[in-house]
Write a protein that holds these residues in place. Structure first.
Motif, PDB file in Angstrom:
ATOM      1  N   SER A   4       0.832  -1.203   0.000  1.00 32.03           N
ATOM      2  CA  SER A   4       0.000   0.000   0.000  1.00 32.03           C
ATOM      3  C   SER A   4       0.867   1.253   0.000  1.00 32.03           C
ATOM      4  CB  SER A   4      -0.950   0.003   1.202  1.00 32.03           C
ATOM      5  OG  SER A   4      -0.230   0.030   2.412  1.00 32.03           O
ATOM      6  N   ASP A   5       1.997   1.226   0.727  1.00 33.43           N
ATOM      7  CA  ASP A   5       2.909   2.375   0.717  1.00 33.43           C
ATOM      8  C   ASP A   5       3.462   2.595  -0.681  1.00 33.43           C
ATOM      9  OD1 ASP A   5       2.530   2.746   3.407  1.00 33.43           O
ATOM     10  OD2 ASP A   5       4.350   1.696   3.997  1.00 33.43           O
ATOM     11  N   GLN A  10       4.530   5.562  -5.236  1.00 39.65           N
ATOM     12  CA  GLN A  10       4.709   5.465  -6.686  1.00 39.65           C
ATOM     13  C   GLN A  10       3.904   6.551  -7.389  1.00 39.65           C
ATOM     14  OE1 GLN A  10       6.934   3.442  -8.114  1.00 39.65           O
ATOM     15  NE2 GLN A  10       6.501   4.361 -10.081  1.00 39.65           N
ATOM     16  N   PHE A  11       2.654   6.750  -6.957  1.00 36.93           N
ATOM     17  CA  PHE A  11       1.818   7.797  -7.547  1.00 36.93           C
ATOM     18  C   PHE A  11       2.462   9.165  -7.312  1.00 36.93           C
ATOM     19  CE2 PHE A  11      -1.558  10.929  -7.720  1.00 36.93           C
ATOM     20  CZ  PHE A  11      -2.196  10.572  -8.894  1.00 36.93           C
ATOM     21  N   LEU A  12       2.955   9.397  -6.115  1.00 37.46           N
ATOM     22  CA  LEU A  12       3.619  10.667  -5.804  1.00 37.46           C
ATOM     23  C   LEU A  12       4.853  10.860  -6.682  1.00 37.46           C
ATOM     24  CD1 LEU A  12       3.990  13.216  -4.090  1.00 37.46           C
ATOM     25  CD2 LEU A  12       5.213  11.798  -2.421  1.00 37.46           C
ATOM     26  N   ALA A  51      -4.764  18.783   5.128  1.00 40.05           N
ATOM     27  CA  ALA A  51      -3.410  19.311   4.989  1.00 40.05           C
ATOM     28  C   ALA A  51      -2.459  18.142   4.745  1.00 40.05           C
ATOM     29  CB  ALA A  51      -2.997  20.072   6.241  1.00 40.05           C
ATOM     30  N   VAL A  52      -1.682  18.257   3.700  1.00 35.83           N
ATOM     31  CA  VAL A  52      -0.690  17.237   3.370  1.00 35.83           C
ATOM     32  C   VAL A  52       0.639  17.938   3.117  1.00 35.83           C
ATOM     33  CG1 VAL A  52      -0.004  15.459   1.729  1.00 35.83           C
ATOM     34  CG2 VAL A  52      -2.409  15.711   2.326  1.00 35.83           C
ATOM     35  N   LYS A  53       1.641  17.528   3.851  1.00 38.93           N
ATOM     36  CA  LYS A  53       2.980  18.086   3.664  1.00 38.93           C
ATOM     37  C   LYS A  53       3.850  17.006   3.042  1.00 38.93           C
ATOM     38  CE  LYS A  53       6.247  21.097   5.890  1.00 38.93           C
ATOM     39  NZ  LYS A  53       6.548  21.837   7.132  1.00 38.93           N
ATOM     40  N   VAL A  54       4.507  17.351   1.954  1.00 32.85           N
ATOM     41  CA  VAL A  54       5.344  16.401   1.227  1.00 32.85           C
ATOM     42  C   VAL A  54       6.793  16.852   1.335  1.00 32.85           C
ATOM     43  CG1 VAL A  54       5.856  15.405  -1.030  1.00 32.85           C
ATOM     44  CG2 VAL A  54       3.477  15.827  -0.378  1.00 32.85           C
ATOM     45  N   PHE A  93      -4.232  12.031  -5.422  1.00 33.39           N
ATOM     46  CA  PHE A  93      -3.226  11.700  -4.411  1.00 33.39           C
ATOM     47  C   PHE A  93      -3.872  11.652  -3.023  1.00 33.39           C
ATOM     48  CE2 PHE A  93       0.307  13.323  -1.607  1.00 33.39           C
ATOM     49  CZ  PHE A  93       1.009  12.137  -1.567  1.00 33.39           C
ATOM     50  N   ILE A  94      -4.693  12.637  -2.714  1.00 38.72           N
ATOM     51  CA  ILE A  94      -5.406  12.664  -1.426  1.00 38.72           C
ATOM     52  C   ILE A  94      -6.316  11.438  -1.314  1.00 38.72           C
ATOM     53  CG2 ILE A  94      -7.129  13.917  -0.050  1.00 38.72           C
ATOM     54  CD1 ILE A  94      -4.701  15.611  -0.113  1.00 38.72           C
ATOM     55  N   ASP A  95      -7.050  11.131  -2.385  1.00 41.87           N
ATOM     56  CA  ASP A  95      -7.935   9.962  -2.378  1.00 41.87           C
ATOM     57  C   ASP A  95      -7.151   8.677  -2.142  1.00 41.87           C
ATOM     58  OD1 ASP A  95     -10.140  11.568  -2.831  1.00 41.87           O
ATOM     59  OD2 ASP A  95     -10.262  11.107  -4.972  1.00 41.87           O
ATOM     60  N   LEU A  96      -5.988   8.591  -2.736  1.00 43.00           N
ATOM     61  CA  LEU A  96      -5.155   7.397  -2.571  1.00 43.00           C
ATOM     62  C   LEU A  96      -4.657   7.278  -1.133  1.00 43.00           C
ATOM     63  CD1 LEU A  96      -3.954   4.966  -4.010  1.00 43.00           C
ATOM     64  CD2 LEU A  96      -2.017   6.385  -4.665  1.00 43.00           C
ATOM     65  N   ILE A  97      -4.279   8.390  -0.530  1.00 38.65           N
ATOM     66  CA  ILE A  97      -3.861   8.365   0.878  1.00 38.65           C
ATOM     67  C   ILE A  97      -4.999   7.849   1.746  1.00 38.65           C
ATOM     68  CG2 ILE A  97      -3.247   9.788   2.875  1.00 38.65           C
ATOM     69  CD1 ILE A  97      -1.686  11.597   0.909  1.00 38.65           C
ATOM     70  N   VAL A  98      -6.199   8.370   1.521  1.00 31.36           N
ATOM     71  CA  VAL A  98      -7.367   7.938   2.294  1.00 31.36           C
ATOM     72  C   VAL A  98      -7.632   6.450   2.078  1.00 31.36           C
ATOM     73  CG1 VAL A  98      -9.882   8.177   2.515  1.00 31.36           C
ATOM     74  CG2 VAL A  98      -8.429  10.215   2.376  1.00 31.36           C
ATOM     75  N   LYS A  99      -7.601   6.024   0.824  1.00 28.93           N
ATOM     76  CA  LYS A  99      -7.864   4.610   0.489  1.00 28.93           C
ATOM     77  C   LYS A  99      -6.831   3.678   1.126  1.00 28.93           C
ATOM     78  CE  LYS A  99      -7.961   1.435  -3.385  1.00 28.93           C
ATOM     79  NZ  LYS A  99      -7.594   1.264  -4.771  1.00 28.93           N
ATOM     80  N   GLU A 100      -5.580   4.040   1.009  1.00 25.36           N
ATOM     81  CA  GLU A 100      -4.512   3.142   1.456  1.00 25.36           C
ATOM     82  C   GLU A 100      -4.305   3.149   2.974  1.00 25.36           C
ATOM     83  OE1 GLU A 100      -2.861   0.987  -0.491  1.00 25.36           O
ATOM     84  OE2 GLU A 100      -4.025   1.657  -2.209  1.00 25.36           O
TER      85      GLU A 100
END
Length: 106
Positions: A4-5, A10-12, A51-54, A93-100
């Motif tokens: 999942s990570d 990978q998307f990021l 809020a997402v910090k990369v 990307f946000i949706d993927l974070i929530v999903k994973e």
């Protein structure tokens, strides 16, 4: 790194520049007043923000998104930016974070 990570990272990695540069456009509605077409950004007094910090190799960026702007509609009011926002890499990307991760509140 779990599977999942890898999906999130990978998307990021593949969409880093798009995610870094994109914004979620505001919820905008169109209405007619006295035969004049007008546009308005509705006010959401109790908005929730994501809020997402990369942290990248050479830079860091922070994205703060008002969840209200991601809605398709409120009552009869359609969000004119709804077609753009879900297609943005930042939103995916946000949706993927929530999903994973299963995190639904940031």
């Amino acid at each position: 790194m779990s599977g999942s990570d890898k999906n999130v990272f990978q998307f990021l990695k593949e969409n880093y520049n798009a995610i870094r540069s994109e914004v979620v456009l505001p919820f905008i509605v169109k209405f007619v007043y006295n035969n004049i077409e007008a546009y308005e950004v509705p006010f959401s007094p109790h908005a929730k923000y994501i809020a997402v910090k990369v942290y990248g190799k050479n830079d860091t960026f922070l994205k703060i998104i008002n969840e209200f702007n991601l809605k398709e509609s409120v009552g009869m009011d359609l969000n004119l930016n709804y077609l753009y926002n879900p297609a943005a890499s930042l939103k995916r990307f946000i949706d993927l974070i929530v999903k994973e991760t299963g995190v639904t509140s940031f």
